[in-house]
Design a protein around this motif. Structure first.
Motif, PDB file in Angstrom:
ATOM      1  N   ASP A 144       0.759  -1.396   0.042  1.00 41.14           N
ATOM      2  CA  ASP A 144      -0.005   0.056  -0.132  1.00 41.14           C
ATOM      3  C   ASP A 144       1.008   1.119  -0.067  1.00 41.14           C
ATOM      4  O   ASP A 144       1.797   1.343   0.963  1.00 41.14           O
ATOM      5  N   GLY A 145       0.642   2.031  -0.957  1.00 42.90           N
ATOM      6  CA  GLY A 145       1.625   3.481  -0.908  1.00 42.90           C
ATOM      7  C   GLY A 145       2.723   3.181  -1.885  1.00 42.90           C
ATOM      8  O   GLY A 145       3.544   4.052  -2.035  1.00 42.90           O
ATOM      9  N   ALA A 146       2.989   2.078  -2.346  1.00 45.35           N
ATOM     10  CA  ALA A 146       4.336   1.708  -3.182  1.00 45.35           C
ATOM     11  C   ALA A 146       4.187   2.801  -4.203  1.00 45.35           C
ATOM     12  O   ALA A 146       5.395   2.939  -4.798  1.00 45.35           O
ATOM     13  N   GLY A 147       3.076   2.743  -4.910  1.00 47.46           N
ATOM     14  CA  GLY A 147       3.089   3.818  -5.970  1.00 47.46           C
ATOM     15  C   GLY A 147       2.486   3.029  -7.244  1.00 47.46           C
ATOM     16  O   GLY A 147       2.986   3.286  -8.293  1.00 47.46           O
ATOM     17  N   LYS A 148       1.773   1.943  -6.989  1.00 44.50           N
ATOM     18  CA  LYS A 148       1.348   1.042  -7.924  1.00 44.50           C
ATOM     19  C   LYS A 148       0.221   1.779  -9.287  1.00 44.50           C
ATOM     20  O   LYS A 148       0.558   1.695 -10.197  1.00 44.50           O
ATOM     21  N   ARG A 149      -0.532   2.709  -8.556  1.00 42.58           N
ATOM     22  CA  ARG A 149      -1.530   3.432  -9.373  1.00 42.58           C
ATOM     23  C   ARG A 149      -0.709   4.382 -10.332  1.00 42.58           C
ATOM     24  O   ARG A 149      -1.073   4.703 -11.404  1.00 42.58           O
ATOM     25  N   THR A 150       0.274   4.912  -9.892  1.00 37.36           N
ATOM     26  CA  THR A 150       1.169   5.978 -10.302  1.00 37.36           C
ATOM     27  C   THR A 150       1.906   5.345 -11.427  1.00 37.36           C
ATOM     28  O   THR A 150       2.019   5.856 -12.526  1.00 37.36           O
ATOM     29  N   LEU A 151       2.522   4.044 -11.118  1.00 31.62           N
ATOM     30  CA  LEU A 151       3.265   3.585 -12.168  1.00 31.62           C
ATOM     31  C   LEU A 151       2.276   2.903 -13.357  1.00 31.62           C
ATOM     32  O   LEU A 151       2.670   2.837 -14.518  1.00 31.62           O
ATOM     33  N   HIS A 172       0.525  10.191   3.941  1.00 29.74           N
ATOM     34  CA  HIS A 172       0.357  11.405   3.497  1.00 29.74           C
ATOM     35  C   HIS A 172      -1.064  11.523   2.464  1.00 29.74           C
ATOM     36  O   HIS A 172      -1.719  12.424   2.624  1.00 29.74           O
ATOM     37  N   ARG A 173      -1.371  10.367   2.050  1.00 28.84           N
ATOM     38  CA  ARG A 173      -2.417  10.348   1.159  1.00 28.84           C
ATOM     39  C   ARG A 173      -3.695  10.252   1.945  1.00 28.84           C
ATOM     40  O   ARG A 173      -4.768  10.974   1.694  1.00 28.84           O
ATOM     41  N   ALA A 174      -3.433   9.700   3.147  1.00 29.51           N
ATOM     42  CA  ALA A 174      -4.801   9.582   3.865  1.00 29.51           C
ATOM     43  C   ALA A 174      -5.103  11.069   4.482  1.00 29.51           C
ATOM     44  O   ALA A 174      -6.338  11.357   4.661  1.00 29.51           O
TER      45      ALA A 174
HETATM   46  N1  ADP Z   1       7.446   7.830  -7.819  1.00 30.46           N
HETATM   47  C1  ADP Z   1       6.817   8.507  -7.013  1.00 30.46           C
HETATM   48  N2  ADP Z   1       7.573   9.672  -6.352  1.00 30.46           N
HETATM   49  C2  ADP Z   1       6.927  10.630  -5.448  1.00 30.46           C
HETATM   50  N3  ADP Z   1       5.451  10.144  -5.104  1.00 30.46           N
HETATM   51  C3  ADP Z   1       4.906   9.253  -5.620  1.00 30.46           C
HETATM   52  C4  ADP Z   1       5.631   8.346  -6.299  1.00 30.46           C
HETATM   53  N4  ADP Z   1       4.678   7.182  -6.816  1.00 30.46           N
HETATM   54  C5  ADP Z   1       3.675   7.466  -6.102  1.00 30.46           C
HETATM   55  N5  ADP Z   1       3.735   8.670  -5.196  1.00 30.46           N
HETATM   56  C6  ADP Z   1       2.681   9.246  -4.585  1.00 30.46           C
HETATM   57  O1  ADP Z   1       2.562   8.400  -3.547  1.00 30.46           O
HETATM   58  C7  ADP Z   1       1.125   8.127  -3.025  1.00 30.46           C
HETATM   59  C8  ADP Z   1       0.741   6.532  -3.377  1.00 30.46           C
HETATM   60  O2  ADP Z   1       0.790   6.333  -4.837  1.00 30.46           O
HETATM   61  P1  ADP Z   1      -0.137   5.277  -5.308  1.00 30.46           P
HETATM   62  O3  ADP Z   1       0.444   5.183  -6.770  1.00 30.46           O
HETATM   63  O4  ADP Z   1      -1.516   5.766  -5.091  1.00 30.46           O
HETATM   64  O5  ADP Z   1       0.198   3.991  -4.270  1.00 30.46           O
HETATM   65  P2  ADP Z   1      -0.382   2.620  -4.333  1.00 30.46           P
HETATM   66  O6  ADP Z   1      -1.475   2.542  -5.716  1.00 30.46           O
HETATM   67  O7  ADP Z   1       0.715   1.534  -4.467  1.00 30.46           O
HETATM   68  O8  ADP Z   1      -1.195   2.551  -3.044  1.00 30.46           O
HETATM   69  C9  ADP Z   1       0.427   9.033  -3.888  1.00 30.46           C
HETATM   70  O9  ADP Z   1       0.091  10.240  -3.296  1.00 30.46           O
HETATM   71  C10 ADP Z   1       1.319   9.152  -5.128  1.00 30.46           C
HETATM   72  O10 ADP Z   1       1.036  10.512  -5.592  1.00 30.46           O
END
Ligand code: ADP
Ligand code: TYD
Length: 214
Positions: A9-16, A152-154
């Motif tokens: 959780d919070g790894a950045g999966k959605r962003t990737l 931070h997201r929370a």
């Molecule tokens: N490479 C990155 N660098 C900085 N912040 C990031 C990066 N990837 C994600 N974030 C931030 O971290 C938070 C969690 O990312 P998110 O993609 O939602 O994670 P997940 O889907 O794995 O829970 C979001 O607020 C996002 O904007």
């Protein structure tokens, strides 16, 4: 091609997933993304989320009951996955079967070759007939960084209060270890581990590597 993105959780999966989607589209490919759990589209997914936020009595206390809910959500998407695959060059899945294996094993203090991991494999790839992904990408960021982002997201997003799994640092740490074991064992197919040491992942570069099979 079916690509599953996995990680804490919070790894950045959605962003990737978004970055890969854009990168492949720019190369002219037809791309679709499907997120699991399918919140607001699947009752079983919503029940699981509600349980992780304290509803539905002792439901969340059962590791296997929670895993069955997540698995049934995916079972309801078998036709949708097939339809997406038929119409797109790449289908990105934000979390998939390995999430159930990693979180369930971590909750039970088992490792990647523990009993519940085999149970998830038989249930989901076996009985429920879910397709195996062509590639699973493990976004391997540290528990510390993932936790910081989830916290931070929370605070930044009113509907993203941390759930029971996200608040449990020990669970997140063990989940990371199980994921590493699943990737090392090639559980459910080929894996690619990215982001180790909290290095930034370049989605365009990864998109190219995944297509060439590197
Ligand atoms: N490479 C990155 N660098 C900085 N912040 C990031 C990066 N990837 C994600 N974030 C931030 O971290 C938070 C969690 O990312 P998110 O993609 O939602 O994670 P997940 O889907 O794995 O829970 C979001 O607020 C996002 O904007
Ligand atoms: C999809 C899936 C998620 N999970 C867990 C991982 C997460 O801690 C939790 C919620 O999924 P997550 O995708 O992280 O949802 P949110 O957008 O609410 O952060 O459920 C499983 O245990 N098994 C599964 O099959």
């Amino acid at each position: 091609m079916l690509i599953a993105i996995e990680g804490l959780d919070g790894a950045g999966k959605r962003t990737l997933a978004r970055g890969l989607h854009t990168a492949w589209q720019r190369r002219g490919l037809a791309v679709a993304t499907l997120d699991f759990p399918r919140y607001h589209r699947s009752v079983t997914a919503d029940l699981a989320a509600e349980a992780l936020h304290g509803e539905h009595g002792d439901l969340a206390s059962s590791v296997y009951a929670m895993a069955v809910l997540f698995a049934l959500d995916r079972a309801g998407a078998v036709d949708e996955i097939a339809a997406l695959r038929a119409r797109h060059d790449v289908v990105i899945l934000d979390r998939y079967v390995a999430s159930n294996a990693a979180y369930s094993a971590a909750r039970l203090h088992q490792d990647a070759d523990g009993a519940v991991v085999g149970w998830v494999e038989r249930l989901e790839y076996g009985r429920l007939g879910l397709p195996r992904p062509d590639r699973q990408v493990l976004l391997d960021v540290s528990t510390r960084l993932a936790g910081r982002r989830a916290r931070h997201r929370a605070t930044a997003e009113s509907d993203r209060a941390r759930d029971a799994y996200e608040r449990d640092d020990g669970l997140q740490r063990r989940t990371g270890a199980v994921y590493a074991g699943l990737a090392a064992a090639g559980w459910g197919g080929r894996w690619q581990v990215v982001g180790g040491g909290d290095v930034a992942v370049d989605p365009a570069e990864l998109a190219a590597t995944l297509l060439t099979g590197g």
